[in-house]
Each structure stands twice: as structure tokens, then as C-alpha cells.
Scaffold this motif. Structure first.
Motif: not given
Length: 197
Positions: A38-40, A46-47, A85-87, A112-113
Motif C-alpha cells: 500500500x502507498x499513502x 507506506x507498506x 517498483x515500490x510505487x 494507491x487506489x
């Protein structure tokens, strides 16, 4: 690629689970505690700790995967992931939320959505298909490997290659046992959007 793809040496683990086995075309894992991607968005955190076994692709491809698991706790999830990548990634499959198994997808481009829908079939045994080509990702699901209704169509970052493969997370616990089989990686199918075969 070989039917025994999970036994190949070119798969790359991101956050390899403590317990997993691969035999032939079968991969079984048991999730570690507090794993997630997950991102933000909304939560702010951030995971990037979820389990993912990625196989290198060309710039365009179609991948399919069968997933079997017993989703019982909040955010238990498993399915398929495409990753740069991570994002920059997308994951899709079954996720347990609001007291039931949901068909879930998360697209991350910086943030992330999350899109969910009630899953009306047997959530303990399902298939996912993902096609990436020309800056577009197409997600489909199937109960029988024959009919593949659309889950999602979205813009997706272009890259010379991606990593694609099975993904599983348990943000709230450990111990989800998941079996992945029938993984295939091929050139993009190129089918019409309403061709569900």
C-alpha cells in the motif's frame, strides 16, 4: 514457458515468506504477520512488505494464475501482481473486507487506489488474468478458466519489462495458507475488450 514455472530458477522473491513449498506448477505459501502492499492514500502509510514471487516479462504480455485460499480475516488477500517498483504496481484478486470476500484491485502510481466488488462465486478457488500492452493494463477473472469477465481496464506505466506473479498479504495477522497453480506467461492475447474467452 515451462508448465513447472514455480520450480524455475528465474522467479524473484520480494519478501519471501518463512514457509513455502514449490513442486511442479504448484506453489504453496503461508503468510507472515503484518504483510501488505500500500502507498499513502487515506491511511498515509507506506507498506511494501507483502509476499510476491515475480517473473520477468517482455514489454507486453498476458499472465494467468489460479488461486486457492481460505480468506477469513480483515484484509486477507491473494492474487496476481504486476510490478515495476515500490510505487508502480497493480495487484488483484480476492480480499476479505467488510465481513466477506471481495474481488479487489489496487493500482499504484505513486499512490494507491482501491476498488472492490462483492464476489458472487467461490472465493476459495478462482483465477486471475492480466494483460499489459501499450500503456494499458487489463484485469480479468474466471471461475472455470474458460470465461473471463473484465475486472478493470486502466492506464499503466510503460516499461521495457515487468515482474508478474503470485501475491499474498495478511496485514492484520499471519497464517493464511494459499495455493497457486496454473501460472502461465505468454505474449499478449490481443483479444477484443468484449471477447471474454
Amino acid at each position: 514457458m515451462s508448465a513447472a514455472i514455480f520450480a524455475r530458477q528465474d522467479g524473484v522473491w520480494l519478501n519471501e515468506p518463512q514457509r513455502w513449498t514449490a513442486q511442479g506448477d504448484s506453489l504453496e505459501i503461508i503468510t507472515d504477520k503484518a504483510t501488505d502492499f500500500w502507498q499513502k492514500t487515506h491511511y498515509g502509510f507506506r507498506r511494501d512488505s507483502g509476499h510476491f514471487l515475480g517473473f520477468r516479462t517482455a514489454e507486453a504480455f498476458t499472465a494467468e494464475l489460479r488461486v486457492q485460499g481460505n480468506f477469513q480475516e480483515l484484509y486477507d488477500q491473494a492474487g496476481i501482481m504486476v510490478r515495476i517498483d515500490a510505487e508502480h504496481w497493480i495487484k488483484a484478486g480476492i480480499e476479505f473486507s467488510d465481513g466477506r470476500a471481495m474481488l479487489s484491485s489496487v493500482l499504484t502510481v505513486g499512490q494507491s487506489d482501491w476498488a472492490t466488488a462483492p464476489y458472487a462465486h467461490d472465493a476459495s478457488d478462482f483465477r486471475m488474468r492480466v494483460t499489459v500492452a501499450d500503456g494499458v493494463v487489463r484485469l480479468q477473472t474466471s471461475t472455470d478458466g474458460k470465461t473471463w469477465p473484465l475486472v478493470r481496464l486502466a492506464p499503466f506505466p510503460k516499461a521495457q519489462s515487468y515482474l508478474v506473479g503470485p501475491m499474498a498479504c495478511t496485514p492484520e495477522r499471519a497464517g493464511l495458507q494459499v495455493k497457486f497453480t496454473g501460472f502461465s506467461l505468454k505474449p499478449p492475447l490481443g483479444k477484443d475488450l468484449h471477447d471474454l474467452s
